[in-house]
Design an enzyme around this catalytic site. Sequence first.
Site, PDB file in Angstrom:
ATOM      1  CB  SER A 263     -48.644  -5.825 -25.511  1.00  0.00           C
ATOM      2  OG  SER A 263     -47.510  -6.338 -24.286  1.00  0.00           O
ATOM      3  CG  ASP A 264     -46.104   0.119 -25.291  1.00  0.00           C
ATOM      4  OD1 ASP A 264     -45.204  -0.099 -24.683  1.00  0.00           O
ATOM      5  OD2 ASP A 264     -46.083   1.352 -25.718  1.00  0.00           O
ATOM      6  CD1 TRP A 265     -44.557  -0.541 -18.267  1.00  0.00           C
ATOM      7  CD2 TRP A 265     -42.462  -1.349 -19.291  1.00  0.00           C
ATOM      8  NE1 TRP A 265     -43.401  -0.867 -17.582  1.00  0.00           N
ATOM      9  CE2 TRP A 265     -42.373  -1.289 -17.941  1.00  0.00           C
ATOM     10  CE3 TRP A 265     -41.586  -1.779 -20.045  1.00  0.00           C
ATOM     11  CZ2 TRP A 265     -41.227  -1.870 -17.342  1.00  0.00           C
ATOM     12  CZ3 TRP A 265     -40.420  -2.243 -19.806  1.00  0.00           C
ATOM     13  CH2 TRP A 265     -39.953  -2.027 -18.361  1.00  0.00           C
TER      14      TRP A 265
END
Length: 706
Positions: A263-265
């Site tokens: 995932s991203d942040w």
Amino acid sequence: MTLEEKVGQMTQLEIGMITKGDGDNIQIDNEKLEKAVVKYGSGSILNVKDQALSVDKWHEIIRAIQEASKRTRLKIPVIYGIDSIHGANYIQGSTLFPQEIGMAATWNPALMQRGAEVTAAETRAAGIPWTFSPVLDLGRQPLWPRFWETFGEDPYLAKVMGVAFVRGVEGDDVSSNKKVATSLKHYVGYSFPLTGRDRTPAWIPENYMREYFLPPFAAAVKAGARTIMVNSAEVNGIPGHINHHLLTDILRTELGFDGFVVSDWQDIKKLVTEWRVAADEKEATRLSIMAGIDMSMVPSDYSFSDILIQLVKENKVPTSRIDEAVSRILLVKYELGLFEQPGPDASLKSNFATSASRAVALDAARESLVLLKNENSVLPIAKDKKILVTGPTSDTLISLNNGWTYSWQGDKPALYPKDRHTVLQAIRAVAGDKVSYVPGVAFDKEIDIDAAVRAAQSVDVVVACIGEASYTETPGNITDLTLSEPQLKLAERLQATGKPVVLVLVEGRPRVINRIVEGAKGILLALNPSNEGGTAIADVLFGDYNPSGRLPFTYPRTPNGLITYDHKLFETEATSYGNTAFTPQFTFGSGLSYTTFAYSDLQVSPQSVSTNGEVKVSVSVTNKGQRAGKEAVIVYVRDVVASLSPPGKRVRRFAKISLEPGQTRTLTFTIRAEELSFTGTNNKPVLEPGDFEVLVGGLTGKFKIQ
């Protein structure tokens, strides 16, 4: 493995979860490290806290992390990830390269691969085996604040450059001590928000997604990329992190990707707080994991681990899905050689920041520069001329680099090297006391334009360095592409003096400058060429280097005159029903040289080809000028009539060549007929019989598919 150990492998935490202090004083917090790696068994850690660190500091941190992993039951090493975007930009003293948009302007995939090899070696030298790059989003929305992180608007150019990046970073053996794993991002459609603002909705029909945005990812997956990072926004109302169709049906089943997806942040949390597709984090976690997320960049608490364990125990996420994700993560760790060599290798410091690497960066910076205007051969500037340098990008390394440079926003001047030239310093290094300097304006305010105008009276030529400061992601959001009023006013006042004015545009996206184009005698575009950019710009201004960059995007003339090169033919023409003709400020593929190239003898054969055949395109290119130069030879193909309205032309092949004065070279390109298909409304490739045109260097050839 226990359930807790498996979920730990799927958990990624940021560096602040194991450290204390900041800046160069950051250090491991043993209690926090024990909780993260030993108690929770976190499989990955990422990022910097606030700035780039030295190689020695990275060794200290990575060594402590891997020593902690040895205190776990299974002793599985941690995979550390970092954003090595244009070089190992979070490692102090590293070799930095032009941002991706600048590398695209080189049209030189071999140079891209050499730069990526340096990036990998220097990242691994710090003990870090994984980079969150390349960005394979297409730059078709110039307002978007990450436009400069892309390879431009064309999917074929992005595909070729992206594959070169992956091959350079991962190589044939990613366990090598000079290689690291890539993470293709941001899968997929992130770069095309309707508003142009970061992390906002995109509306992309699936056939258009497959035609334009998917090919760079598909090619990089085929090239062996180990990991993928997910689109932080949404497409057609479905956030990227819960889009099972994109993450599983297409990525896994169609493209055959067998690495892991991260995932991203905070993006699982944002499914609740921003996208509102889940009532709570527990439901958001279930949706994401079942859609195809293998590792969560949580990254600042332990919620993901606790929640996912609950979901499995409640039979809401099957153990088989957990096993699938963990197997993928462990495989990448194994391929990286982390089980044999988890910690940093002090001997690799010899691979770091070498003179040879810097030479590659300078080559890249030079080739990335695009000469857009050269009226009456105002360039190159004779070295005995008196020169005024002015403007807000003239005496800073920050604009030459942009974001992801020693810090997230790249805006901390104290972190930049003192032995790299700004544009002003590089010009002075050549012309010495013949150079005068007046700032004139800052980016968004006037300082002393009158002083710049007075100084212009006593010089032979004015070099006005204008453009943008550094930015990325949401801090870079804008609502108008027009260059700031103080900068436009400075250029207009200088042009009014009658002195020849050369504009040096240092920017990451095309800021509208129509008010000052006509009055400028020369325009040189510097797309974040990085730390060697000042020297490279001076080399071009004084003629020590012959420019060869070409635009990898269409440069708009007006804020709403946004169009890509592959538009329908009628879109820029006056029509009987009131469509007003317009043209971009500079067309895709534009770029001048100090020499002249002539194209001749275009041959297309055969004249008729079957749907499973191939076409050969040959063309001769001659250097008609007095000096050696490089030329990007771009082959466009036009589908004359199609059942879905066809684009005016598409890039199908290109090559960067070098020619001595008077030299002729004949190039032959092979294009498979199947590459000329388009994605139909059924989301399948369609190749229709009919007429096609080949366009190269002002020449046109024809063939048929039967």
